[in-house]
Motif scaffolding. Structure first.
Motif, PDB file in Angstrom:
ATOM      1  N   ASP A 289       0.829  -1.207   0.000  1.00  0.00           N
ATOM      2  CA  ASP A 289       0.000   0.000   0.000  1.00  0.00           C
ATOM      3  C   ASP A 289       0.864   1.257   0.000  1.00  0.00           C
TER       4      ASP A 289
ATOM      5  N   SER B 276       2.460   1.562  -3.388  1.00  0.00           N
ATOM      6  CA  SER B 276       1.462   2.045  -4.346  1.00  0.00           C
ATOM      7  C   SER B 276       1.244   3.543  -4.203  1.00  0.00           C
TER       8      SER B 276
ATOM      9  N   HIS C 201      -4.819   6.425 -10.000  1.00  0.00           N
ATOM     10  CA  HIS C 201      -5.399   5.153  -9.553  1.00  0.00           C
ATOM     11  C   HIS C 201      -4.572   4.536  -8.436  1.00  0.00           C
ATOM     12  N   PHE C 202      -3.258   4.425  -8.643  1.00  0.00           N
ATOM     13  CA  PHE C 202      -2.395   3.800  -7.634  1.00  0.00           C
ATOM     14  C   PHE C 202      -2.317   4.645  -6.371  1.00  0.00           C
ATOM     15  N   THR C 203      -2.341   5.974  -6.529  1.00  0.00           N
ATOM     16  CA  THR C 203      -2.295   6.845  -5.364  1.00  0.00           C
ATOM     17  C   THR C 203      -3.560   6.710  -4.532  1.00  0.00           C
ATOM     18  N   ILE C 204      -4.727   6.734  -5.193  1.00  0.00           N
ATOM     19  CA  ILE C 204      -5.999   6.602  -4.478  1.00  0.00           C
ATOM     20  C   ILE C 204      -6.097   5.238  -3.810  1.00  0.00           C
ATOM     21  N   SER C 205      -5.702   4.182  -4.549  1.00  0.00           N
ATOM     22  CA  SER C 205      -5.770   2.825  -4.011  1.00  0.00           C
ATOM     23  C   SER C 205      -4.873   2.678  -2.788  1.00  0.00           C
ATOM     24  N   GLY C 206      -3.636   3.153  -2.911  1.00  0.00           N
ATOM     25  CA  GLY C 206      -2.701   3.048  -1.795  1.00  0.00           C
ATOM     26  C   GLY C 206      -3.137   3.869  -0.600  1.00  0.00           C
TER      27      GLY C 206
ATOM     28  N   THR D  67      -6.171   4.896   0.188  1.00  0.00           N
ATOM     29  CA  THR D  67      -7.380   4.334   0.791  1.00  0.00           C
ATOM     30  C   THR D  67      -7.039   3.155   1.700  1.00  0.00           C
ATOM     31  N   SER D  68      -6.174   2.285   1.225  1.00  0.00           N
ATOM     32  CA  SER D  68      -5.784   1.117   2.026  1.00  0.00           C
ATOM     33  C   SER D  68      -5.032   1.528   3.288  1.00  0.00           C
TER      34      SER D  68
ATOM     35  N   ILE E 264     -10.752  10.290  -2.017  1.00  0.00           N
ATOM     36  CA  ILE E 264     -11.347  10.196  -3.353  1.00  0.00           C
ATOM     37  C   ILE E 264     -11.495  11.577  -3.982  1.00  0.00           C
TER      38      ILE E 264
END
Length: 332
Positions: free
Chosen positions: A4, A7, A201-206, A208-209, A226
């Motif tokens: 995470d 990412s 995408h990778f920034t938001i995903s990382g 968020t996790s 978001i």
């Protein structure tokens, strides 16, 4: 957990690199084809950096979460003015008085008013979609007219001072490091437009996790990660434009992104499925968006150059807005 963080960090790196490449490629195309930097920022750069909003809004609407689609666009437009203009000003002076910026800012305010009116006739359906897409056609047509007019003026000037113009172009390439061929500049633009959504995408995903691992609630994640994440492409591009002293690309990107968010994203989304506007958005967020649009118009009309103090004020205003939204949501 380690993935995470990787990412998150990797996404931020990709955003910075992609933003720099997109700015350099866009300026290169503008110089080679005789198109104003402002028009490039209003169209190609703006549409590319709005890609995350389009994907998220379409997905939300198709899954029955129309509130997310509207909130995403409204929140992104607020972030674009307060944060995307504020943070770069903390790094480098960001001029807002480019030729044509005032006219386009007036158009942005006008469509913001139209969008607000449509929101009070929720849900926004096919009729609203046709209105928004028609306004988008007007915007794109005017941008094309401005580009053609600029090319004619540039050719006329080059005819009387060709040698001087070539010397100026060569000097600009050496100083700014922009591509010296349209094909190469086009590749830069494509790579930038691909890299920005991927980085987001990778920034938001990382993020968020990581936030979930830290025990942050889903509501806070939605209000911060978001909303901010979908504006990261605009932020990265504007930061690099400010650093490279391409103020026209920076202000054009913000105005163009706000226009595309309202007209293209909501227009396309509501053409596919009607979108219900949440009542809470009509109480605060829509008015903050309108105020931000008017603020941007004032900055453009007064030809204000944003410095560190004004950048801090804008950034602090965005933090205050997020804090207010969170407090209101927690009180419900």
């Amino acid at each position: 957990m380690l993935f995470d963080y990787v990412s998150l960090a990797g996404g931020l790196v990709v955003l910075i690199i992609a933003g720099d490449i997109l700015v350099r490629g866009s300026v290169g195309v503008a110089q080679r084809l005789g198109i104003p930097n402002l028009v490039i920022g209003l169209t190609i750069v703006a549409f590319g950096t709005s890609a995350p909003e389009l994907v998220i809004s379409l997905k939300a609407a198709l899954t029955g979460s129309g509130g997310i689609a509207i909130g995403n666009v409204v929140g992104s437009n607020i972030a674009n003015v307060l944060l995307v203009l504020g943070m770069p000003a903390l790094i480098a002076a960001t001029p807002c008085g480019e030729d044509g910026a005032t006219k386009n800012a007036i158009f942005m305010v006008a469509i913001s008013v139209v969008f607000t009116i449509l929101c009070f006739f929720s849900p926004i359906g096919l009729m609203g979609s046709l209105i928004l897409l028609a306004l988008l056609a007007v915007f794109l047509g005017d941008s094309a007219r401005a580009a053609l007019q600029h090319r004619k003026e540039r050719k006329a000037a080059a005819a009387t001072a060709a040698d001087a113009q070539e010397d100026d172009d060569d000097e600009l390439e050496d100083v700014e490091g922009v591509p010296d061929a349209v094909a190469v500049a086009g590749v830069y633009i494509v790579l930038g437009l691909i890299g920005l959504p991927l980085g987001a995408h990778f920034t938001i995903s990382g993020a968020t996790s990581v936030a979930q691992d830290w025990g942050v609630s889903d509501a806070v994640i939605a209000l911060t990660v978001i909303a901010l994440g979908t504006s990261l492409p605009e932020l990265a591009t504007t930061v690099m434009a400010a650093i490279r002293q391409h103020g026209a690309v920076a202000i054009g990107n913000v105005i163009g992104s706000n226009v595309f968010n309202l007209l293209a994203i909501i227009g396309i989304t509501t053409a596919i499925v009607p979108v219900e506007v949440p009542a809470e958005i009509l109480k605060l967020d829509i008015w903050v968006m309108l105020a931000c649009a008017v603020l941007l118009l004032v900055l453009a009309a007064k030809k204000i150059c944003l410095g560190r103090i004004s950048g801090f004020v804008l950034t602090a205003a965005y933090v205050l807005y997020i804090f207010t939204v969170y407090c209101l949501s927690a009180a419900i």
